[in-house]
Enzyme design. Structure first.
Site, PDB file in Angstrom:
ATOM      1  N   GLN A 128      41.614  31.904  46.030  1.00  0.00           N
ATOM      2  CA  GLN A 128      41.090  32.190  44.608  1.00  0.00           C
ATOM      3  C   GLN A 128      42.004  33.317  43.819  1.00  0.00           C
ATOM      4  O   GLN A 128      41.936  34.505  44.345  1.00  0.00           O
ATOM      5  CB  GLN A 128      39.672  32.447  44.581  1.00  0.00           C
ATOM      6  CG  GLN A 128      38.908  32.970  43.355  1.00  0.00           C
ATOM      7  CD  GLN A 128      37.796  33.626  43.682  1.00  0.00           C
ATOM      8  OE1 GLN A 128      37.084  33.063  44.236  1.00  0.00           O
ATOM      9  NE2 GLN A 128      37.218  34.308  42.781  1.00  0.00           N
ATOM     10  N   SER A 131      42.128  38.102  40.236  1.00  0.00           N
ATOM     11  CA  SER A 131      42.422  39.379  39.704  1.00  0.00           C
ATOM     12  C   SER A 131      43.767  39.600  39.564  1.00  0.00           C
ATOM     13  O   SER A 131      44.641  38.832  40.256  1.00  0.00           O
ATOM     14  CB  SER A 131      41.888  40.240  40.834  1.00  0.00           C
ATOM     15  OG  SER A 131      40.674  40.386  40.812  1.00  0.00           O
ATOM     16  N   GLU A 246      30.715  32.478  43.595  1.00  0.00           N
ATOM     17  CA  GLU A 246      31.041  33.653  44.418  1.00  0.00           C
ATOM     18  C   GLU A 246      29.759  34.578  44.474  1.00  0.00           C
ATOM     19  O   GLU A 246      29.523  35.243  45.569  1.00  0.00           O
ATOM     20  CB  GLU A 246      32.271  34.325  43.633  1.00  0.00           C
ATOM     21  CG  GLU A 246      32.783  35.799  44.407  1.00  0.00           C
ATOM     22  CD  GLU A 246      33.790  36.635  43.720  1.00  0.00           C
ATOM     23  OE1 GLU A 246      34.096  36.304  42.495  1.00  0.00           O
ATOM     24  OE2 GLU A 246      34.652  37.118  44.514  1.00  0.00           O
ATOM     25  N   GLU A 375      29.132  49.084  39.325  1.00  0.00           N
ATOM     26  CA  GLU A 375      29.045  49.112  37.671  1.00  0.00           C
ATOM     27  C   GLU A 375      29.191  47.954  36.828  1.00  0.00           C
ATOM     28  O   GLU A 375      28.132  47.930  36.061  1.00  0.00           O
ATOM     29  CB  GLU A 375      30.417  50.026  36.957  1.00  0.00           C
ATOM     30  CG  GLU A 375      30.361  51.586  37.600  1.00  0.00           C
ATOM     31  CD  GLU A 375      30.715  51.717  39.167  1.00  0.00           C
ATOM     32  OE1 GLU A 375      31.475  50.785  39.779  1.00  0.00           O
ATOM     33  OE2 GLU A 375      30.376  52.623  39.936  1.00  0.00           O
TER      34      GLU A 375
END
Lengths: 406, 366
Positions: A128, A131, A246, A375
């Site tokens: 995948q 990023s 995911e 976060e």
């Protein structure tokens, strides 16, 4: 309220249990030494094919796509039974868990025909490609571009943190096709051949010492427009399909990761100058806290599953899993290494129990980031579950080519 | 697998939530704090009339005969509303009588609990630092002597189920509070809404309710109800914090937009979800009589106390200076947290009990 399997589920479990007892017999014991995913390719293929022949792959997928057309409950039951063994399952997790569901949700019939069955049979490995060095949590900030050229698109740019890219045959890649649109609007998703000219995967060594991740460079890589997933400019929407899958796939605890039982066993073995470690109040408190997190997440997932099996949409319960699992693993492992004094620090000699905890300590730092940082996941809980206002995103509506790079 | 409450229990929960939203909550808690009454008699009568004290009582004794899930959802809603009534106490006492009582004891007490003519409370503490595993009150020939304190809602009570020392550790005894040798005195505690008292027993008549093993079994059941009560209180504190974060502006935007605030709220939710999963598991173990009852009850207790302490403390923090004032409702949750810890023993006690039950299970497995 009934905590036990329904008769139908119990029957499926018994069947899977009996099948695994024979088919997975060689995986009953943990491997003698840690084996990296790379070394595992033939072994992973073999196990995937055995499962496929017996009807234990694509359990929740529609039959039309080669799946079994069964419920998420069946899939969980099989995974629970399979997790009692040490069979190699990681290589195909991303392809079957995230990439292929995106292909059959957004791909053309020809793409589905070409790719789904091969992935299911373990013939082809997928990665995948999301990023980038400057787009992690802020995923819509990707810069890898795809430019239309006749029937093809030409891709240039760089991806990073791509698990298994060096072992993969294909990938799903999100690219920027319209830099003048706001950042979420100018993206398009493709299937890319990882063996195509201009694709180069360079493994990255992680701080844990392992090499599961890569940086992947794309230089003039040609992809046919027939390999587009979803409409041009719809790449963000298509990515969300993958990301939702995911979060379901990475939500739980990694198979065979240490938990409260390992901490208990260790604390029972360690003698401190104040007596057996397990008799100390702080140790017992920590075991209790780890149990609450480990078992709490398991029970939370069972709640979600119960809702699913009754035809209700899965609640937001899942979004807490990764935050709890990763941080608990890190804290528990750190506590165990503290308890172990010098042997928690030295990595040669010592007992295997310590090595497992050291591995867990090193890996948990990455787990807190992969698939969404603590976060970002807290933001999701606060905004989507509790309805708090969204984070400040001053660049949200700005054309991408007018956003100032840092 | 069906890991959720039954439709009956869910319907009862909705009914109770609606009722308490209208009739209880922080304003009623404040009135109780400022008033002289020992409990809200009108609210209590309404709860009795709705049949909630009868929910768990078998039909043969004038009740509705619902499963223990009914007690769990009622405890949660009572906790959410801070209602100044002895409902949580009645539920814990009923559980003791159903699980441990003889046919005679059940016939003697349950009809009165169901129709409200008996107000029952329970108590193990003796005013010191001992754990629920200890008791110094003694029983001799059917007479009990000792001091049990603090007991929530004692002033309203007509009957008490208390622990006293036995040959195998503490066991439970029923004391009719209208009898001889019974002294009741009010005491001050950190919870200003629910009144607590000291029960002084000097040779009072005491009827044994189960044995030492039964006492520990009851403690687990009471802990499960207490977990639901604590979750209810924690949920109310979280809701209050979230509502304020959506409304309060600072530095030009709603404070709920700042991650420092937002992540506190997310953590409240995370701790509550973990507590809820354990509490549901424990509720199942209680109803099914599962062997993991102790383990599940202990985990539910620890997880719910964690969730409540965090929500109550951070609710004040999110409110800033206003949250620390007498006029703010934050103090009710902050104070009630201490009351719920004191009611059944601290996190330390229950964490140890959890690990002990895990050790025991390992020994059995080995």
């Amino acid at each position: 309220m009934d905590f036990n399997d329904t008769p139908g589920d119990a029957e499926y479990r018994a069947k899977a249990h009996a099948w695994l007892a024979t088919a997975a017999a060689e995986y009953r014991d943990p491997p003698a030494r840690a084996v990296s995913r790379g070394e595992n390719v033939p072994e992973s293929r073999k196990w995937q094919k055995i499962k496929h022949a017996a009807g234990y792959t694509g359990i929740t997928w529609p039959k039309a796509f080669g799946g079994q057309g069964l419920s998420p409950m069946h899939s969980i039951i099989f995974n629970q039974e399979q997790s009692k063994y040490h069979a190699p399952t990681e290589l195909f997790a991303i392809g079957l868990g995230m990439c292929i569901p995106t292909v059959f949700t957004h791909g053309s019939p020809a793409l589905i025909e070409r790719y789904v069955a091969k992935a299911l049979e373990g013939e082809e490995v997928w990665c995948q490609l999301f990023s980038e060095p400057s787009a992690g949590s802020d995923l819509a900030g990707i810069r890898t571009k795809a430019v239309r050229d006749g029937d093809d698109w030409v891709i240039d740019g760089q991806k990073v943190w791509t698990t298994n890219a060096h072992l993969s045959d294909f990938g799903i890649i999100v690219t920027r096709t319209d830099p003048s649109a706001p950042k979420h609007k100018g993206l398009t998703m493709f299937i890319v051949d990882m063996h195509a000219p201009g694709v180069e995967a360079r493994p990255l060594k992680q701080m844990s010492g392992g090499s599961d991740f890569n940086e992947v460079f794309f230089t003039g890589v040609r992809v046919s427009d027939s390999h587009r997933l979803g409409a041009v400019g719809d790449g963000w929407k298509v990515s969300l399909t993958t990301l939702m899958n995911e979060r379901l796939a990475v939500g739980g605890k990694p198979g065979h990761a240490p938990g409260y039982r390992d901490l208990m066993a260790l604390a029972a073995r360690i003698e401190t100058d104040m007596g057996p470690a397990i008799e100390a109040r702080d140790v017992r408190q920590r075991i209790a806290a780890t149990y609450i997190a480990d078992e709490g997440i398991k029970l939370t997932q069972m709640r979600a599953l119960s809702a699913l099996s009754k035809g209700e949409a899965p609640g937001p319960e899942q979004s807490i899993s990764k935050v709890v699992v990763a941080k608990t693993m890190q804290e528990m492992a750190a506590f165990a290494l503290d308890l172990s004094e010098a042997s928690g620090f030295t990595t040669t000699g010592g007992e295997p129990g310590i090595h497992k905890l050291q591995g867990s300590y090193m890996a948990s730092a990455g787990l807190r980031i992969a698939g969404g940082t603590d976060e970002i996941l807290r933001n999701i809980i606060a905004e989507r579950v509790l309805g708090l206002p969204g984070d400040m995103r001053p660049d949200k509506d700005t054309p991408f080519n007018e956003i100032r790079a840092a | 697998m069906d890991f959720d409450f039954s439709d009956d229990a869910k319907a009862l929960r909705e009914q109770a939530r609606k009722f308490f939203d209208e009739r209880a909550g922080p304003a009623v808690a404040r009135a109780s704090m400022n008033g002289d009454a020992t409990f809200d008699a009108q609210l209590w009568q309404a709860v009795v009339d709705l049949g909630w004290t009868a929910a768990r009582v078998p039909e043969a004794h004038g009740g509705v005969g619902m499963t223990s899930e009914a007690a769990c959802v009622l405890a949660e809603e009572a906790g959410r509303s801070l209602a100044p009534i002895p409902l949580a106490q009645a539920l814990a006492a009923t559980e003791a009588l159903i699980a441990l009582g003889t046919a005679e004891q059940q016939a003697r007490w349950l009809p009165g609990i169901a129709d409200g003519s008996v107000v029952a409370v329970t108590g193990w503490a003796e005013g010191g630092t001992a754990s629920p595993a200890k008791a110094s009150a003694t029983v001799d020939g059917g007479s009990i002597t000792g001091t049990k304190s603090p007991i929530a809602d004692l002033a309203a009570a007509t009957m008490a189920i208390v622990s006293a020392a036995g040959p195998d550790g503490p066991a439970l005894y029923i004391v009719d509070l209208s009898g001889e040798g019974v002294g009741v005195a009010a005491i001050d505690t950190l919870d200003l809404v629910r009144r607590h008292g000291t029960l002084t027993l000097t040779g009072a008549a005491a009827d044994p309710l189960g044995d030492a093993a039964g006492y520990h079994d009851w403690l687990d059941r009471a802990a499960i109800l207490g977990s639901f009560e604590a979750m209810g209180t924690a949920t109310a504190a979280m809701d209050m914090a979230v509502a304020y974060a959506k409304e309060r502006t600072a530095f030009g935007q709603k404070i709920g937009r700042y991650q420092g605030v937002k992540h506190k709220c997310a953590d409240m939710y995370i701790k509550l979800e973990l507590a809820r999963a354990h509490a549901l598991h424990a509720a199942w173990a209680m109803e099914a009589g599962a062997p993991e009852l102790r383990q599940a009850a202990s985990a539910a207790r620890v997880a719910s106390l964690d969730a409540l302490a965090f929500a109550a403390e951070e609710n004040v923090q999110i409110h800033g200076g206003i949250g620390f004032t007498w006029e703010s409702d934050c103090q009710f949750y902050y104070r009630r947290n201490r009351a719920l810890v004191a009611a059944l023993g601290s996190r330390n006690f229950w964490a140890d009990r959890l690990v002990r039950s895990l050790e025991q299970r390992n020994r059995v497995a080995a």
